[in-house]
Design a protein around this motif. Structure first.
Motif, short mmCIF file in Angstrom:
data_model
loop_
_atom_site.label_atom_id
_atom_site.label_comp_id
_atom_site.label_asym_id
_atom_site.label_seq_id
_atom_site.Cartn_x
_atom_site.Cartn_y
_atom_site.Cartn_z
N ILE A 8 56.35 35.21 64.66
CA ILE A 8 57.19 33.64 64.83
C ILE A 8 56.22 33.04 63.53
O ILE A 8 55.26 33.41 63.11
CB ILE A 8 57.18 33.13 65.96
CG1 ILE A 8 55.64 32.76 66.66
CG2 ILE A 8 57.77 33.76 66.92
CD1 ILE A 8 55.78 32.04 67.73
N ARG A 22 65.20 35.02 68.14
CA ARG A 22 64.22 33.81 67.88
C ARG A 22 65.01 32.73 67.19
O ARG A 22 65.72 32.94 66.17
CB ARG A 22 63.01 34.16 67.05
CG ARG A 22 62.04 33.36 66.82
CD ARG A 22 61.18 32.84 68.22
NE ARG A 22 60.49 31.64 67.94
CZ ARG A 22 59.84 30.74 68.73
NH1 ARG A 22 60.08 31.40 70.15
NH2 ARG A 22 59.01 29.98 68.63
N ASP A 24 63.80 29.18 65.35
CA ASP A 24 62.93 27.93 64.76
C ASP A 24 63.62 27.33 63.79
O ASP A 24 63.88 27.64 62.72
CB ASP A 24 61.88 28.97 64.23
CG ASP A 24 60.80 29.60 65.01
OD1 ASP A 24 60.63 28.93 65.89
OD2 ASP A 24 60.51 30.53 64.92
N HIS A 29 62.42 25.10 68.96
CA HIS A 29 61.67 26.33 68.69
C HIS A 29 61.77 27.17 70.24
O HIS A 29 61.34 26.43 71.33
CB HIS A 29 60.22 26.27 68.38
CG HIS A 29 59.89 25.42 67.25
ND1 HIS A 29 60.02 26.29 66.10
CD2 HIS A 29 59.60 24.05 67.12
CE1 HIS A 29 59.73 25.10 65.13
NE2 HIS A 29 59.57 24.12 65.68
N TRP A 31 63.45 31.05 72.45
CA TRP A 31 64.34 32.42 72.46
C TRP A 31 65.64 32.09 73.15
O TRP A 31 65.76 31.63 74.20
CB TRP A 31 63.42 33.27 73.23
CG TRP A 31 62.06 33.44 72.76
CD1 TRP A 31 60.73 33.00 73.13
CD2 TRP A 31 61.40 34.40 71.77
NE1 TRP A 31 59.88 33.22 72.67
CE2 TRP A 31 60.16 34.19 71.66
CE3 TRP A 31 62.31 35.19 70.79
CZ2 TRP A 31 59.39 34.97 70.81
CZ3 TRP A 31 61.24 35.96 69.96
CH2 TRP A 31 60.07 35.77 69.86
N ALA A 51 55.49 30.22 73.26
CA ALA A 51 56.44 31.26 72.94
C ALA A 51 56.42 32.46 73.84
O ALA A 51 57.41 32.97 74.17
CB ALA A 51 56.28 31.48 71.41
N LEU A 55 59.55 33.60 76.30
CA LEU A 55 59.93 35.01 76.00
C LEU A 55 59.89 35.91 77.05
O LEU A 55 60.86 36.42 77.78
CB LEU A 55 59.36 35.88 74.91
CG LEU A 55 59.68 37.18 74.79
CD1 LEU A 55 61.12 37.48 74.35
CD2 LEU A 55 58.70 38.14 73.80
#
Length: 179
Positions: A8, A22, A24, A29, A31, A51, A55
């Protein structure tokens, strides 16, 4: 279940299962889970520090959805726009042919029976000869062809769901082993 390595914007590297993407973009930002609908699991940070937790939550939800929902099917649901007849998907005909040993032509439907993990199988559903062909026989043969196709689609769906759940079980075991 297949995974891929993703780096990332912050430089962190993650092993991400399929069905999770993902996102971004400017101030977003996180998942995104894409299985049985979509759901975004936000990092809740601009620097990507959340993150890993996002996740983990997305993966947990993915495993939950796989356990509850049928696997997505890649089978064609509607006839192609180029199909010249009004027959359902996977059924074509009537096919008229004359065998070498016969003086009379016969007629049948060709049915494509999908098999998960393998190539489709073809079946022929007999209608009649040019002497015995009737509208009733045509309709009965078409009903049989549709039933064969539906049974094959159901078996395909069961096998696909079973395979997806085995993949999820393996992913779950792999995640427990890496902790």
């Amino acid at each position: 279940m297949k995974t891929r390595d993703i780096v990332i914007f912050s430089g962190q590297q993650f092993s991400v299962p399929q069905c999770i993407q993902r996102i971004d973009h400017q101030s977003t930002h996180g998942w995104q889970l894409r299985y049985g609908g979509t759901k975004l699991f936000s990092d809740h940070s601009q620097d990507g520090s959340g993150a890993a937790a996002a996740l983990a939550a997305a993966t947990k939800e993915l495993l939950s959805r796989i356990a509850k929902l049928p696997a997505p099917s890649r089978l064609q649901r509607r006839p192609s726009g180029n199909k010249g007849s009004s027959l359902p998907v996977g059924i074509s005909g009537p096919i008229v042919r004359q065998r070498a040993s016969s003086r009379v032509r016969d007629c049948s439907f060709a049915v494509s029976l999908p098999r998960f993990g393998g190539s489709p199988r073809g079946r022929s559903v007999y209608i009649g000869t040019e002497n015995t062909y009737t509208v009733e026989k045509y309709q009965a043969a078409l009903a049989k062809a549709v039933e064969l196709r539906e049974q094959a689609e159901e078996a395909y769906q069961r096998a696909a769901t079973k395979a997806k759940r085995v993949e999820a079980k393996n992913l779950k075991a792999a995640l427990k082993g890496s902790q």
